[in-house]
Structure formats: C-alpha cells, structure tokens
Design a protein around this motif. Structure first.
Motif, PDB file in Angstrom:
ATOM      1  N   GLN A   2      -3.087  12.690   8.541  1.00 32.75           N
ATOM      2  CA  GLN A   2      -2.442  11.901   7.493  1.00 32.75           C
ATOM      3  C   GLN A   2      -1.882  10.586   8.050  1.00 32.75           C
ATOM      4  O   GLN A   2      -2.007   9.533   7.410  1.00 32.75           O
ATOM      5  CB  GLN A   2      -1.307  12.700   6.847  1.00 32.75           C
ATOM      6  N   GLY A   7      -3.397   7.142   6.786  1.00 33.04           N
ATOM      7  CA  GLY A   7      -2.530   6.262   6.010  1.00 33.04           C
ATOM      8  C   GLY A   7      -1.968   5.087   6.783  1.00 33.04           C
ATOM      9  O   GLY A   7      -1.606   4.071   6.197  1.00 33.04           O
ATOM     10  N   LEU A  10       0.873  -1.179   0.000  1.00 28.60           N
ATOM     11  CA  LEU A  10       0.000   0.000   0.000  1.00 28.60           C
ATOM     12  C   LEU A  10       0.908   1.226   0.000  1.00 28.60           C
ATOM     13  O   LEU A  10       2.100   1.115   0.295  1.00 28.60           O
ATOM     14  CB  LEU A  10      -0.913  -0.006   1.236  1.00 28.60           C
ATOM     15  N   PRO A  11       0.372   2.424  -0.296  1.00 27.85           N
ATOM     16  CA  PRO A  11       1.226   3.599  -0.426  1.00 27.85           C
ATOM     17  C   PRO A  11       2.124   3.904   0.788  1.00 27.85           C
ATOM     18  O   PRO A  11       3.312   4.090   0.625  1.00 27.85           O
ATOM     19  CB  PRO A  11       0.238   4.733  -0.662  1.00 27.85           C
ATOM     20  N   LEU A  12       1.606   3.966   1.993  1.00 31.87           N
ATOM     21  CA  LEU A  12       2.421   4.340   3.148  1.00 31.87           C
ATOM     22  C   LEU A  12       2.946   3.146   3.924  1.00 31.87           C
ATOM     23  O   LEU A  12       4.121   3.070   4.244  1.00 31.87           O
ATOM     24  CB  LEU A  12       1.628   5.249   4.100  1.00 31.87           C
TER      25      LEU A  12
END
Length: 189
Positions: A144, A148, A31-33
């Motif tokens: 954030q 995230g 996943l992105p983070l």
C-alpha cells in the motif's frame, strides 16, 4: 573579510532558495495519499544551483520554517505534526536528497548529464524515505505504501528531475557569468 562576505552571500542565496521552495510547495495536485507538489522541483534547484552545503542549508531552513508552524509545506500546512505525519518522510528525505545531489554534482561537474543523474537519485531517495514513514505513520502495508506513495510519482518525479536539472544548470551558469556566484562559493566548506 572576503571569505566572510562570500559565506554571507551564499547564506542569503540559501535563504532565497528556502523561500522559493515555500512558494513552489504551494503548486499542488492533490492525490489521495500524497499530493504531487513543486517542492521536489525546488529541492532539485537548491542542490543544482548551490551545491551540497548551501543547497542543504536552503532545504534545512525551509523545513525549519515549516516545523515552527509557518505554512510553507504543501497546501499551506506547517507545524511539527506535518513532519511526523504520513507525508513527513518525504520532507525529511529532502535534506538527504539535497546533500547527495549536491555531493554528486561537486564530485563530477555542474553540467546537464550529472545534474539529471543527481536529481533522479535525489528523487529516489525522497520517495524511499517518504514511503517508509508513510507505511508506519499511516499503518499501511509495504504494498500500500509503495502503491500510494512511490509508484504514482516515478514518471512525474523523473520529469521534475529533468526540469530541475535544466533550470538549475541554466540559472547556475547565468549566476556564474554575472559573477554573482563563483565555483569557489559552492565548494567552500
């Protein structure tokens, strides 16, 4: 002599669980983070099977292997830089989680309901410690970091907590029945 043999046996179980954690960490959904990994499932297994002392020992050994550079963290990463990076808080949180989960099980019973409760508490601890480090290491706002690094993992975390509980209690019962583990082994300090 018997106590020394039991400690050695339990230390070997801890080492085995550290290896299993390294293997499960390689099961990753990027996943992105922060990726979804099998690490948290393995941490739950360590505590549910081995209790607070040896479960925490297994997790500490796993982290030490990664800290010295062995590629045992998710995506075959290793090194101290991982521990101080954005995802390092989750890994550090594993130690606290394993200890608390094992403590809860030792203070209650090694049965399914306390195991599920302990594993969910462990998941929350891991996510909180991880989000704190993610916020500061990645320079994110709290919103954030939570968006995230916590919220996307709650449902998957609960599923892994239940799975770790079911598998852990089942494996623990089978080890007890085979006389490969005793109640005294886990609670011995």
């Amino acid at each position: 002599m018997h106590a020394t043999n039991e400690r050695l046996k339990m230390s070997l179980y801890a080492a085995l669980m550290a290896g299993i954690t390294a293997i499960l960490a390689q099961l990753t959904i990027p996943l992105p983070l922060v990726p979804i990994t099998g690490q948290t499932l393995a941490i739950g297994l360590c505590a549910t099977i081995l209790g607070k002392r040896y479960g925490t020992m297994a997790v500490a050994l796993y982290i030490a292997m990664g800290a010295v550079g062995l590629p045992v963290f998710s995506e075959a990463k290793g090194g101290f830089s991982v521990l101080v990076g954005p995802t390092g808080g989750y890994i550090i949180g594993f130690i606290i989680s394993a200890y608390i989960m094992g403590l809860i099980l030792e203070k209650t019973r090694f049965t399914l309901t306390p195991a599920v409760i302990a594993n969910i508490i462990g998941m929350v601890i891991t996510l909180v410690v991880g989000a704190v480090q993610l916020k500061f290491a990645a320079g994110l706002t709290w919103d954030q970091a939570l968006s995230g690094g916590v919220y996307p993992f709650i449902i998957v975390g609960v599923i892994k907590a239940v799975l770790a509980s079911v598998l852990g209690i089942t494996i623990r019962r089978r080890l007890l029945a085979a006389k490969l583990l005793s109640q005294h082994d886990v609670k011995a300090a």
